[in-house]
Design an enzyme around this catalytic site. Structure first.
Site, short mmCIF file in Angstrom:
data_model
loop_
_atom_site.label_atom_id
_atom_site.label_comp_id
_atom_site.label_asym_id
_atom_site.label_seq_id
_atom_site.Cartn_x
_atom_site.Cartn_y
_atom_site.Cartn_z
N ASN A 10 0.82 -1.21 0.00
CA ASN A 10 0.00 0.00 0.00
C ASN A 10 0.85 1.25 0.00
O ASN A 10 1.90 1.29 0.64
CB ASN A 10 -0.87 0.07 1.26
CG ASN A 10 -1.77 -1.14 1.43
OD1 ASN A 10 -2.09 -1.82 0.46
ND2 ASN A 10 -2.17 -1.41 2.66
N LYS A 39 0.32 -4.43 5.04
CA LYS A 39 0.73 -5.45 6.01
C LYS A 39 1.64 -6.48 5.35
O LYS A 39 2.61 -6.95 5.96
CB LYS A 39 -0.50 -6.09 6.63
CG LYS A 39 -1.31 -5.08 7.44
CD LYS A 39 -2.50 -5.66 8.11
CE LYS A 39 -3.45 -4.56 8.59
NZ LYS A 39 -2.86 -3.58 9.50
N GLY A 40 1.35 -6.82 4.10
CA GLY A 40 2.19 -7.81 3.41
C GLY A 40 3.60 -7.28 3.18
O GLY A 40 4.59 -7.93 3.52
N ASN A 42 5.15 -4.80 4.67
CA ASN A 42 5.87 -4.59 5.94
C ASN A 42 6.40 -5.91 6.49
O ASN A 42 7.54 -5.99 6.98
CB ASN A 42 4.94 -3.97 6.99
CG ASN A 42 4.42 -2.60 6.59
OD1 ASN A 42 5.04 -1.91 5.79
ND2 ASN A 42 3.28 -2.22 7.14
N THR A 211 -0.40 -11.36 20.61
CA THR A 211 0.16 -10.14 21.18
C THR A 211 -0.94 -9.44 22.00
O THR A 211 -2.12 -9.47 21.63
CB THR A 211 0.72 -9.20 20.09
OG1 THR A 211 -0.32 -8.87 19.18
CG2 THR A 211 1.86 -9.86 19.34
N ALA A 240 2.67 -0.59 11.92
CA ALA A 240 3.60 -1.67 11.53
C ALA A 240 4.29 -2.34 12.71
O ALA A 240 5.15 -3.20 12.50
CB ALA A 240 4.64 -1.22 10.51
N GLY A 242 2.90 -4.49 14.74
CA GLY A 242 2.47 -5.89 14.64
C GLY A 242 3.15 -6.60 13.48
O GLY A 242 3.52 -7.78 13.57
N ALA A 273 10.30 -0.36 16.42
CA ALA A 273 9.43 0.17 15.36
C ALA A 273 8.45 1.22 15.90
O ALA A 273 8.19 2.24 15.25
CB ALA A 273 8.67 -0.97 14.68
N SER A 282 10.06 2.21 9.61
CA SER A 282 10.30 2.09 11.06
C SER A 282 10.88 0.72 11.45
O SER A 282 11.24 0.51 12.61
CB SER A 282 8.99 2.31 11.82
OG SER A 282 8.11 1.22 11.65
O1 RIB Z 1 -0.02 -2.75 9.64
C1 RIB Z 1 0.27 -1.47 9.14
C2 RIB Z 1 -0.21 -1.35 7.73
O2 RIB Z 1 -1.60 -1.50 7.72
C3 RIB Z 1 0.06 -0.02 7.08
O3 RIB Z 1 1.31 0.06 6.44
C4 RIB Z 1 -1.12 0.14 6.14
O4 RIB Z 1 -0.79 0.05 4.80
C5 RIB Z 1 -2.10 -0.96 6.54
O5 RIB Z 1 -2.11 -1.96 5.65
#
Ligand code: RIB
Length: 298
Positions: A10, A39-40, A42, A211, A240, A242, A273, A282
């Site tokens: 994203n 999320k993917g 990161n 968590t 991010a 998590g 982070a 981060s």
């Molecule tokens: O977990 C954080 C992420 O959640 C962000 O980077 C955002 O893009 C959302 O997907």
């Protein structure tokens, strides 16, 4: 063992605010940044920075060059990432003065994961490899079934938790990494102290990594329960945290570390982070996490 992370990439539009905007309100933001996230993405970066061999798969739009570039700069293989017409998925994120966030996610219909794309991806993986999924892409059921048919382990971070999780073949999941709200959603258990037991009752064969915010984290695997506290920091931006936890936990686990060591590394990485702005930017490196662990503080 190789890790295939099939997940979102994203563009995050991040606005700093005093307090989150309420219904009917208009407020001026204090700052604005555009960052790479999802999320993917990161989690792929966290895995790679933690030392794991990771292949990312998923769909980018025509504006997605920075997303691909940040994966590559961080050592993630992007040969399976595909570009489709239209924009990439994006988010609007508010970060308040306490570092808390709220996230609005949007992906248009062109970013659908087809069966043909899944067949192409999974033809490259097999016995001994692992699939990591979150809940920002569709066709997770197709991915889980293909992974299992090829002898892969399935790891699910069911985030964000919503109705689309419920029809998934969750019995195929070998390891869940999730927070207490996601655990409550999956089990219907409202008492946080009972979420882990409720998850175990529902998915008795799975490793569970839960968590608990400021209370730390807990892992239940093979009947053994291990707890880990947090490493306190001044929270700048929890975005991010998590994802960083998931990537560092999984990388350590697949490298053969003990569960207590995996939890400690993940806890330290996510604390670092939280002390920084942004999603992907981060995420710390392994050296930094190990130095901080040796020093006993983030
Ligand atoms: O977990 C954080 C992420 O959640 C962000 O980077 C955002 O893009 C959302 O997907």
């Amino acid at each position: 063992m190789r890790i295939l992370c099939l997940g979102s990439m994203n563009l995050d539009y991040v606005y700093g605010v005093q307090d989150f905007v309420k219904a009917g309100e208009t407020v001026s933001a204090l700052s604005r940044d555009v960052c790479c996230g999802g999320k993917g993405l990161n989690q792929s970066i966290a895995l790679s920075k933690a030392g794991a061999p990771v292949w990312h798969a998923g769909l980018l739009g025509e504006d997605g060059a920075p997303l691909r570039a940040v994966l590559e700069e961080n050592g993630v293989s992007t040969g399976l990432v595909r570009e489709v017409p239209g924009p990439s998925s994006h988010t609007v994120i508010q970060v308040d003065r306490n570092g808390r966030n709220c996230i609005l996610f949007y992906a248009h219909d062109g970013l659908r994961i087809t069966d043909a794309y899944l067949d192409e991806i999974f033809s490259r993986f097999g016995e001994g490899d692992a699939l990591l999924l979150q809940n920002e892409l569709d066709n997770a059921a197709g991915a889980m079934r293909r992974a299992k048919a090829r002898g892969m382990k399935v790891v699910l971070n069911p985030s964000p938790a919503d109705e689309s999780l419920l029809p998934l073949p969750l019995e195929l999941v070998d390891c869940f990494v999730l927070n207490e709200h996601e655990g409550a959603f999956l089990t219907g258990e409202e008492d946080v102290s009972r979420v882990l037991d409720a998850l175990h009752a529902k998915f008795p064969g799975a490793m569970l990594v839960l968590t608990l915010g400021e209370k730390g984290s807990v892992c239940l695997a093979d009947g053994v329960r291990v707890e880990q506290g947090i490493f306190p920091v001044r929270a700048v931006d929890t975005t991010a945290a998590g994802d960083t936890f998931t990537g560092f936990f999984l990388a350590a686990l697949l490298a053969g570390k003990s569960v207590p060591d995996c939890l400690r590394r993940a806890a330290m990485a996510s604390s670092i982070a939280v002390s920084r702005s942004g999603a992907a930017p981060s995420i710390p490196g392994l050296d930094e996490v190990e130095r901080a662990l040796a020093a006993g503080k983030a």
